[in-house]
Structures are given as structure tokens and as C-alpha cells.
Design an enzyme around this catalytic site. Structure first.
Site, PDB file in Angstrom:
ATOM      1  N   ASN A 104       0.835  -1.199   0.000  1.00  0.00           N
ATOM      2  CA  ASN A 104       0.000   0.000   0.000  1.00  0.00           C
ATOM      3  C   ASN A 104       0.865   1.243   0.000  1.00  0.00           C
ATOM      4  OD1 ASN A 104       0.551   0.013   2.993  1.00  0.00           O
ATOM      5  ND2 ASN A 104      -0.763  -1.782   2.815  1.00  0.00           N
ATOM      6  N   GLY A 118      -8.525  -4.114  -1.235  1.00  0.00           N
ATOM      7  CA  GLY A 118      -9.114  -5.057  -2.174  1.00  0.00           C
ATOM      8  C   GLY A 118      -9.222  -4.652  -3.626  1.00  0.00           C
ATOM      9  N   GLU A 171      -3.976  -1.936   6.201  1.00  0.00           N
ATOM     10  CA  GLU A 171      -2.773  -1.500   6.922  1.00  0.00           C
ATOM     11  C   GLU A 171      -2.835  -0.022   7.320  1.00  0.00           C
ATOM     12  OE1 GLU A 171      -0.349  -3.670   7.578  1.00  0.00           O
ATOM     13  OE2 GLU A 171      -1.047  -5.324   6.330  1.00  0.00           O
TER      14      GLU A 171
END
Length: 108
Positions: free
Chosen positions: A27, A42, A72
Site C-alpha cells: 500500500n 481489495g 494497513e
């Protein structure tokens, strides 16, 4: 604001093209005002649009109607709170990052 979101998408796709992450793993976030923009949970990086990038306040608030941030996001939040000079965070899969760090040390 849109430029920051576009940069997050650009570097997310770069992680994929350089094989530093697979599809949607890892991320990226960028500090913005009293919070940060972060990649969503997702979604494949190749399909990301500016509207998919999620804003999370440093208090941990985000609008679920506008998207769900990466799972996260709390790690990013902690870093931004405790490191006021942090501007952006790139979190790539650990196994590959470890391998690249090892290769870099070996090449020195």
C-alpha cells in the site's frame, strides 16, 4: 488533492510493473492536511481511479461510503502521528523487500 491521488496511483502501478507487489498487495499513502490519502482495500492497482483513493484523518476517521482504506491504514496512521516529518509511505511485501535489501548489500 487530485495530483496527490494521481501520484499514489502512478506509484502503485509502478510497484506492479516492477514486480515489487502483486496486483493489490502492499500500500501507499501520502500525508495531506490533518490526515493522509491511502490506497483502498481489495482493489487491483491497475484499475485504480482517483475516486478510489481513500482519505483517513489522523484520528482514524474515514467515510465508508467513499471507500475502505487498505487494511494497513493504522500502521500508516501511527507513523504519521509519531513522525511529523513523514510525507509518504510505501509498504511493499516483506519477502521481496528483504530480498532486494539483501541483493543491494551484496552488490556494495
Amino acid at each position: 488533492m487530485n495530483k496527490l491521488k494521481s501520484e499514489i496511483i502512478k506509484f502503485s502501478k509502478l510497484l506492479n510493473s516492477r514486480k515489487l507487489s502483486a496486483l493489490r498487495s502492499g500500500n501507499i499513502s501520502v500525508r495531506f492536511k490533518k490526515g493522509f490519502f491511502i490506497t483502498p482495500s481489495g482493489k487491483k492497482y491497475l484499475s485504480l481511479k482517483n475516486k478510489d483513493i481513500v482519505y483517513v484523518s489522523l484520528n482514524g476517521k474515514f467515510d465508508k461510503k467513499l471507500g475502505i482504506p487498505s487494511s494497513e491504514w493504522k500502521f500508516h496512521q501511527d507513523i504519521y502521528i509519531n513522525k511529523p516529518d513523514a510525507i509518504a509511505i510505501v509498504h511493499a511485501p516483506v519477502s521481496y523487500t528483504h530480498l532486494r535489501a539483501h541483493e543491494t548489500r551484496h552488490d556494495l
